[in-house]
Motif scaffolding. Sequence first.
Motif, PDB file in Angstrom:
ATOM      1  N   MET A 228       0.845  -1.177   0.000  1.00  0.00           N
ATOM      2  CA  MET A 228       0.000   0.000   0.000  1.00  0.00           C
ATOM      3  C   MET A 228       0.884   1.231   0.000  1.00  0.00           C
ATOM      4  SD  MET A 228      -3.076   0.702   2.574  1.00  0.00           S
ATOM      5  CE  MET A 228      -3.494   2.331   3.054  1.00  0.00           C
ATOM      6  N   LEU A 229       0.550   2.194  -0.845  1.00  0.00           N
ATOM      7  CA  LEU A 229       1.341   3.409  -0.947  1.00  0.00           C
ATOM      8  C   LEU A 229       0.985   4.385   0.155  1.00  0.00           C
ATOM      9  CD1 LEU A 229       1.269   4.299  -4.757  1.00  0.00           C
ATOM     10  CD2 LEU A 229       3.198   3.491  -3.436  1.00  0.00           C
ATOM     11  N   ALA A 230       1.975   4.968   0.777  1.00  0.00           N
ATOM     12  CA  ALA A 230       1.745   6.060   1.713  1.00  0.00           C
ATOM     13  C   ALA A 230       1.472   7.318   0.914  1.00  0.00           C
ATOM     14  CB  ALA A 230       2.976   6.248   2.605  1.00  0.00           C
ATOM     15  N   SER A 231       0.910   8.333   1.553  1.00  0.00           N
ATOM     16  CA  SER A 231       0.555   9.548   0.820  1.00  0.00           C
ATOM     17  C   SER A 231       1.772  10.231   0.206  1.00  0.00           C
ATOM     18  CB  SER A 231      -0.213  10.513   1.726  1.00  0.00           C
ATOM     19  OG  SER A 231       0.577  10.866   2.845  1.00  0.00           O
ATOM     20  N   VAL A 232       2.919  10.162   0.875  1.00  0.00           N
ATOM     21  CA  VAL A 232       4.133  10.764   0.318  1.00  0.00           C
ATOM     22  C   VAL A 232       4.558  10.016  -0.941  1.00  0.00           C
ATOM     23  CG1 VAL A 232       6.571  11.244   0.752  1.00  0.00           C
ATOM     24  CG2 VAL A 232       4.895  11.661   2.545  1.00  0.00           C
ATOM     25  N   GLU A 233       4.521   8.675  -0.895  1.00  0.00           N
ATOM     26  CA  GLU A 233       4.879   7.884  -2.072  1.00  0.00           C
ATOM     27  C   GLU A 233       3.903   8.133  -3.214  1.00  0.00           C
ATOM     28  OE1 GLU A 233       6.781   3.792  -0.519  1.00  0.00           O
ATOM     29  OE2 GLU A 233       4.784   4.257   0.255  1.00  0.00           O
ATOM     30  N   LEU A 234       2.614   8.222  -2.901  1.00  0.00           N
ATOM     31  CA  LEU A 234       1.606   8.507  -3.916  1.00  0.00           C
ATOM     32  C   LEU A 234       1.908   9.852  -4.567  1.00  0.00           C
ATOM     33  CD1 LEU A 234      -1.065   8.042  -5.410  1.00  0.00           C
ATOM     34  CD2 LEU A 234      -2.213   9.133  -3.479  1.00  0.00           C
ATOM     35  N   GLY A 235       2.228  10.841  -3.755  1.00  0.00           N
ATOM     36  CA  GLY A 235       2.556  12.159  -4.288  1.00  0.00           C
ATOM     37  C   GLY A 235       3.760  12.120  -5.214  1.00  0.00           C
ATOM     38  N   GLU A 236       4.770  11.342  -4.828  1.00  0.00           N
ATOM     39  CA  GLU A 236       5.965  11.207  -5.675  1.00  0.00           C
ATOM     40  C   GLU A 236       5.622  10.540  -6.998  1.00  0.00           C
ATOM     41  OE1 GLU A 236       8.731   9.080  -3.210  1.00  0.00           O
ATOM     42  OE2 GLU A 236       9.095  10.813  -1.920  1.00  0.00           O
ATOM     43  N   VAL A 237       4.786   9.503  -6.945  1.00  0.00           N
ATOM     44  CA  VAL A 237       4.382   8.810  -8.166  1.00  0.00           C
ATOM     45  C   VAL A 237       3.611   9.762  -9.076  1.00  0.00           C
ATOM     46  CG1 VAL A 237       2.874   6.982  -9.072  1.00  0.00           C
ATOM     47  CG2 VAL A 237       4.391   6.503  -7.140  1.00  0.00           C
ATOM     48  N   LEU A 238       2.671  10.503  -8.504  1.00  0.00           N
ATOM     49  CA  LEU A 238       1.892  11.446  -9.310  1.00  0.00           C
ATOM     50  C   LEU A 238       2.796  12.508  -9.946  1.00  0.00           C
ATOM     51  CD1 LEU A 238      -1.241  11.965  -7.016  1.00  0.00           C
ATOM     52  CD2 LEU A 238      -1.141  10.726  -9.194  1.00  0.00           C
ATOM     53  N   ARG A 239       3.689  13.075  -9.148  1.00  0.00           N
ATOM     54  CA  ARG A 239       4.581  14.118  -9.669  1.00  0.00           C
ATOM     55  C   ARG A 239       5.487  13.568 -10.769  1.00  0.00           C
ATOM     56  NH1 ARG A 239       6.656  16.140  -5.206  1.00  0.00           N
ATOM     57  NH2 ARG A 239       5.325  17.970  -5.242  1.00  0.00           N
ATOM     58  N   GLU A 240       6.079  12.399 -10.535  1.00  0.00           N
ATOM     59  CA  GLU A 240       6.971  11.805 -11.537  1.00  0.00           C
ATOM     60  C   GLU A 240       6.235  11.520 -12.834  1.00  0.00           C
ATOM     61  OE1 GLU A 240       8.811   8.394  -9.734  1.00  0.00           O
ATOM     62  OE2 GLU A 240       9.886   9.621  -8.273  1.00  0.00           O
ATOM     63  N   ARG A 241       5.012  10.980 -12.737  1.00  0.00           N
ATOM     64  CA  ARG A 241       4.223  10.703 -13.948  1.00  0.00           C
ATOM     65  C   ARG A 241       3.895  11.992 -14.687  1.00  0.00           C
ATOM     66  NH1 ARG A 241       2.018   6.561 -16.192  1.00  0.00           N
ATOM     67  NH2 ARG A 241       2.176   4.580 -15.163  1.00  0.00           N
ATOM     68  N   ARG A 242       3.499  12.999 -13.928  1.00  0.00           N
ATOM     69  CA  ARG A 242       3.137  14.274 -14.546  1.00  0.00           C
ATOM     70  C   ARG A 242       4.341  14.892 -15.244  1.00  0.00           C
ATOM     71  NH1 ARG A 242       3.971  19.216 -13.033  1.00  0.00           N
ATOM     72  NH2 ARG A 242       4.381  18.768 -10.849  1.00  0.00           N
ATOM     73  N   LYS A 243       5.466  14.915 -14.568  1.00  0.00           N
ATOM     74  CA  LYS A 243       6.672  15.514 -15.159  1.00  0.00           C
ATOM     75  C   LYS A 243       7.169  14.707 -16.348  1.00  0.00           C
ATOM     76  CE  LYS A 243       8.365  18.236 -11.333  1.00  0.00           C
ATOM     77  NZ  LYS A 243       9.535  18.630 -10.582  1.00  0.00           N
ATOM     78  N   ALA A 244       7.104  13.375 -16.254  1.00  0.00           N
ATOM     79  CA  ALA A 244       7.534  12.523 -17.369  1.00  0.00           C
ATOM     80  C   ALA A 244       6.683  12.787 -18.611  1.00  0.00           C
ATOM     81  CB  ALA A 244       7.457  11.052 -16.985  1.00  0.00           C
ATOM     82  N   ALA A 245       5.427  13.148 -18.390  1.00  0.00           N
ATOM     83  CA  ALA A 245       4.531  13.457 -19.507  1.00  0.00           C
ATOM     84  C   ALA A 245       4.699  14.900 -19.979  1.00  0.00           C
ATOM     85  CB  ALA A 245       3.081  13.202 -19.098  1.00  0.00           C
ATOM     86  N   GLY A 246       5.546  15.679 -19.276  1.00  0.00           N
ATOM     87  CA  GLY A 246       5.757  17.077 -19.654  1.00  0.00           C
ATOM     88  C   GLY A 246       4.542  17.945 -19.393  1.00  0.00           C
ATOM     89  N   ARG A 247       3.794  17.603 -18.364  1.00  0.00           N
ATOM     90  CA  ARG A 247       2.540  18.302 -18.066  1.00  0.00           C
ATOM     91  C   ARG A 247       2.702  19.212 -16.868  1.00  0.00           C
ATOM     92  NH1 ARG A 247      -2.123  15.086 -19.240  1.00  0.00           N
ATOM     93  NH2 ARG A 247      -3.240  17.011 -18.768  1.00  0.00           N
ATOM     94  N   THR A 248       1.885  20.243 -16.828  1.00  0.00           N
ATOM     95  CA  THR A 248       1.813  21.118 -15.659  1.00  0.00           C
ATOM     96  C   THR A 248       0.688  20.617 -14.764  1.00  0.00           C
ATOM     97  OG1 THR A 248       0.208  22.622 -16.664  1.00  0.00           O
ATOM     98  CG2 THR A 248       2.563  23.116 -17.026  1.00  0.00           C
ATOM     99  N   ILE A 249       0.714  21.057 -13.511  1.00  0.00           N
ATOM    100  CA  ILE A 249      -0.376  20.703 -12.601  1.00  0.00           C
ATOM    101  C   ILE A 249      -1.691  21.241 -13.153  1.00  0.00           C
ATOM    102  CG2 ILE A 249      -1.350  21.082 -10.302  1.00  0.00           C
ATOM    103  CD1 ILE A 249       1.451  21.006  -9.157  1.00  0.00           C
ATOM    104  N   ALA A 250      -1.654  22.453 -13.710  1.00  0.00           N
ATOM    105  CA  ALA A 250      -2.875  23.063 -14.230  1.00  0.00           C
ATOM    106  C   ALA A 250      -3.485  22.249 -15.370  1.00  0.00           C
ATOM    107  CB  ALA A 250      -2.587  24.485 -14.699  1.00  0.00           C
ATOM    108  N   SER A 251      -2.651  21.727 -16.271  1.00  0.00           N
ATOM    109  CA  SER A 251      -3.208  20.962 -17.395  1.00  0.00           C
ATOM    110  C   SER A 251      -3.783  19.630 -16.921  1.00  0.00           C
ATOM    111  CB  SER A 251      -2.153  20.734 -18.484  1.00  0.00           C
ATOM    112  OG  SER A 251      -1.177  19.799 -18.085  1.00  0.00           O
TER     113      SER A 251
END
Length: 151
Positions: free
Chosen positions: A1-24
């Motif tokens: 089970m992912l902790a909230s910090v790990e979940l946040g890291e996964v979300l950020r890494e996926r978003r950045k790898a896709a070249g996306r902004t938080i807003a998009s």
Amino acid sequence: MLASVELGEVLRERRKAAGRTIASVAMDAGLSVPYIANLENGRGNPTVSALDRLATALGAQLEVSISDEPPPPPPSVGADLLAASPRGEQVVATLAAAQSRSRAAVRAQLTETLDSLAAVLGRPPAIADLDRLLDLLLLADSGSSGGVRAP
């Protein structure tokens, strides 16, 4: 089970790898920018629905499971790498002889070490990493056993 910090890291890494902004991502997921920013920073308690929308916006699929069964162990990268190394079995034999241990025991511990190294590196170790580890083991053992020579 992912902790909230790990979940946040996964979300950020996926978003950045896709070249996306938080807003998009927020726009595509129908969520607010502060909500996603909080999740990426390990804060918040997202619903499954919000995570599903985020995953879809990031081109991923959310998988949720509830099970009494423990997850299967990850495959061993160390065993495959050691088997692929022309030098690996020679060093296993050298260390086993120098330490009066079985080759199987040395091989098992070396495999476990390589698997742990994969977790530390965040990637599977390569042959070059194995060669460095073998050099280190031979060097360390020569200091304690009176001179193991590299094969």
